[in-house]
Design a protein around this motif. Structure first.
Motif, PDB file in Angstrom:
ATOM      1  N   TYR A  73      -3.973 -72.453 -47.544  1.00 33.46           N
ATOM      2  CA  TYR A  73      -3.603 -71.058 -47.326  1.00 33.46           C
ATOM      3  C   TYR A  73      -2.858 -70.443 -48.509  1.00 33.46           C
ATOM      4  O   TYR A  73      -2.361 -69.333 -48.415  1.00 33.46           O
ATOM      5  CB  TYR A  73      -2.745 -70.925 -46.057  1.00 33.46           C
ATOM      6  CG  TYR A  73      -3.564 -71.057 -44.805  1.00 33.46           C
ATOM      7  CD1 TYR A  73      -4.084 -69.944 -44.180  1.00 33.46           C
ATOM      8  CD2 TYR A  73      -3.838 -72.312 -44.269  1.00 33.46           C
ATOM      9  CE1 TYR A  73      -4.847 -70.057 -43.037  1.00 33.46           C
ATOM     10  CE2 TYR A  73      -4.608 -72.437 -43.120  1.00 33.46           C
ATOM     11  CZ  TYR A  73      -5.103 -71.310 -42.514  1.00 33.46           C
ATOM     12  OH  TYR A  73      -5.864 -71.432 -41.383  1.00 33.46           O
ATOM     13  N   ASN A  74      -2.767 -71.183 -49.619  1.00 33.45           N
ATOM     14  CA  ASN A  74      -2.061 -70.698 -50.803  1.00 33.45           C
ATOM     15  C   ASN A  74      -0.672 -70.165 -50.451  1.00 33.45           C
ATOM     16  O   ASN A  74      -0.292 -69.069 -50.838  1.00 33.45           O
ATOM     17  CB  ASN A  74      -2.869 -69.614 -51.525  1.00 33.45           C
ATOM     18  CG  ASN A  74      -4.159 -70.160 -52.081  1.00 33.45           C
ATOM     19  OD1 ASN A  74      -4.212 -71.301 -52.537  1.00 33.45           O
ATOM     20  ND2 ASN A  74      -5.217 -69.371 -52.028  1.00 33.45           N
ATOM     21  N   SER A  75       0.057 -70.941 -49.690  1.00 37.11           N
ATOM     22  CA  SER A  75       1.392 -70.529 -49.270  1.00 37.11           C
ATOM     23  C   SER A  75       2.323 -70.418 -50.462  1.00 37.11           C
ATOM     24  O   SER A  75       2.203 -71.160 -51.429  1.00 37.11           O
ATOM     25  CB  SER A  75       1.957 -71.538 -48.282  1.00 37.11           C
ATOM     26  OG  SER A  75       1.149 -71.571 -47.145  1.00 37.11           O
ATOM     27  N   ASP A  76       3.251 -69.490 -50.358  1.00 36.55           N
ATOM     28  CA  ASP A  76       4.198 -69.316 -51.448  1.00 36.55           C
ATOM     29  C   ASP A  76       5.357 -70.312 -51.322  1.00 36.55           C
ATOM     30  O   ASP A  76       5.488 -71.032 -50.328  1.00 36.55           O
ATOM     31  CB  ASP A  76       4.698 -67.879 -51.515  1.00 36.55           C
ATOM     32  CG  ASP A  76       5.452 -67.442 -50.266  1.00 36.55           C
ATOM     33  OD1 ASP A  76       5.734 -68.284 -49.397  1.00 36.55           O
ATOM     34  OD2 ASP A  76       5.766 -66.250 -50.167  1.00 36.55           O
ATOM     35  N   SER A  77       6.187 -70.335 -52.337  1.00 37.94           N
ATOM     36  CA  SER A  77       7.309 -71.276 -52.398  1.00 37.94           C
ATOM     37  C   SER A  77       8.300 -71.061 -51.266  1.00 37.94           C
ATOM     38  O   SER A  77       8.894 -72.017 -50.760  1.00 37.94           O
ATOM     39  CB  SER A  77       8.032 -71.141 -53.735  1.00 37.94           C
ATOM     40  OG  SER A  77       7.155 -71.427 -54.784  1.00 37.94           O
ATOM     41  N   LYS A  78       8.471 -69.820 -50.840  1.00 42.96           N
ATOM     42  CA  LYS A  78       9.413 -69.529 -49.760  1.00 42.96           C
ATOM     43  C   LYS A  78       8.950 -70.176 -48.452  1.00 42.96           C
ATOM     44  O   LYS A  78       9.754 -70.733 -47.712  1.00 42.96           O
ATOM     45  CB  LYS A  78       9.537 -68.009 -49.597  1.00 42.96           C
ATOM     46  CG  LYS A  78      10.658 -67.577 -48.711  1.00 42.96           C
ATOM     47  CD  LYS A  78      10.777 -66.060 -48.720  1.00 42.96           C
ATOM     48  CE  LYS A  78      11.897 -65.597 -47.828  1.00 42.96           C
ATOM     49  NZ  LYS A  78      12.017 -64.143 -47.822  1.00 42.96           N
ATOM     50  N   GLU A  79       7.645 -70.101 -48.165  1.00 39.21           N
ATOM     51  CA  GLU A  79       7.094 -70.734 -46.958  1.00 39.21           C
ATOM     52  C   GLU A  79       7.276 -72.245 -47.019  1.00 39.21           C
ATOM     53  O   GLU A  79       7.667 -72.867 -46.033  1.00 39.21           O
ATOM     54  CB  GLU A  79       5.593 -70.419 -46.832  1.00 39.21           C
ATOM     55  CG  GLU A  79       5.288 -68.986 -46.567  1.00 39.21           C
ATOM     56  CD  GLU A  79       5.114 -68.697 -45.091  1.00 39.21           C
ATOM     57  OE1 GLU A  79       5.051 -69.645 -44.291  1.00 39.21           O
ATOM     58  OE2 GLU A  79       5.047 -67.520 -44.752  1.00 39.21           O
ATOM     59  N   LEU A  80       6.972 -72.826 -48.167  1.00 41.40           N
ATOM     60  CA  LEU A  80       7.103 -74.277 -48.311  1.00 41.40           C
ATOM     61  C   LEU A  80       8.562 -74.709 -48.209  1.00 41.40           C
ATOM     62  O   LEU A  80       8.863 -75.757 -47.627  1.00 41.40           O
ATOM     63  CB  LEU A  80       6.490 -74.736 -49.632  1.00 41.40           C
ATOM     64  CG  LEU A  80       4.960 -74.723 -49.650  1.00 41.40           C
ATOM     65  CD1 LEU A  80       4.440 -74.899 -51.067  1.00 41.40           C
ATOM     66  CD2 LEU A  80       4.399 -75.788 -48.738  1.00 41.40           C
TER      67      LEU A  80
END
Length: 128
Positions: A73-80
């Motif tokens: 889902y190409n999650s951003d760093s904040k999500e991770l």
């Protein structure tokens, strides 16, 4: 399932989580997870809801699954960062201190990355 029905379920789940009605959120999320087992939003929300409900083993499991699905889902760093924090908190409650520290280190790393991205696009400040 129609898109409008799915959106309605997502909004109900969001409200249940915000109101800390984790059991109700988990019930809906488990049903959605059966329909779409690799859905990043559902997996992430299950991790968050299980943590809130006090089921730390399942919170850790679903956080790990969401981290794995985040690549799709190409999650951003904040999500991770958030997922690693959930995982760390769950592992801490399970007395898995070494794993909790590793997850916390990942949280710090991804959180710093997300702050660097934010610094590249500073908000416009107004002077009086």
């Amino acid at each position: 399932m129609k898109v409008s029905q799915k959106q309605w379920l997502y909004s109900q789940i969001y409200l249940y989580i915000q109101q800390q009605k984790y059991t109700k959120a988990i019930t809906l999320l488990k049903a959605l997870n059966m329909l779409a087992p690799n859905d990043f939003y559902v997996t992430k929300s299950l991790a968050r809801s299980y943590l809130g409900a006090g089921n730390h083993l399942l919170a850790s499991k679903y956080a790990e699954l969401a981290i794995h699905h985040s690549q799709d889902y190409n999650s951003d760093s904040k999500e991770l960062a958030l997922l690693h924090l959930i995982k760390s908190r769950a592992q801490l409650k399970l007395n898995q201190m070494i794993q909790a520290k590793e997850s916390l280190d990942h949280f710090i790393n991804f959180r710093q990355q997300s702050l660097k991205v934010t610094d590249k696009h500073p908000t416009q400040k107004t002077t009086i």
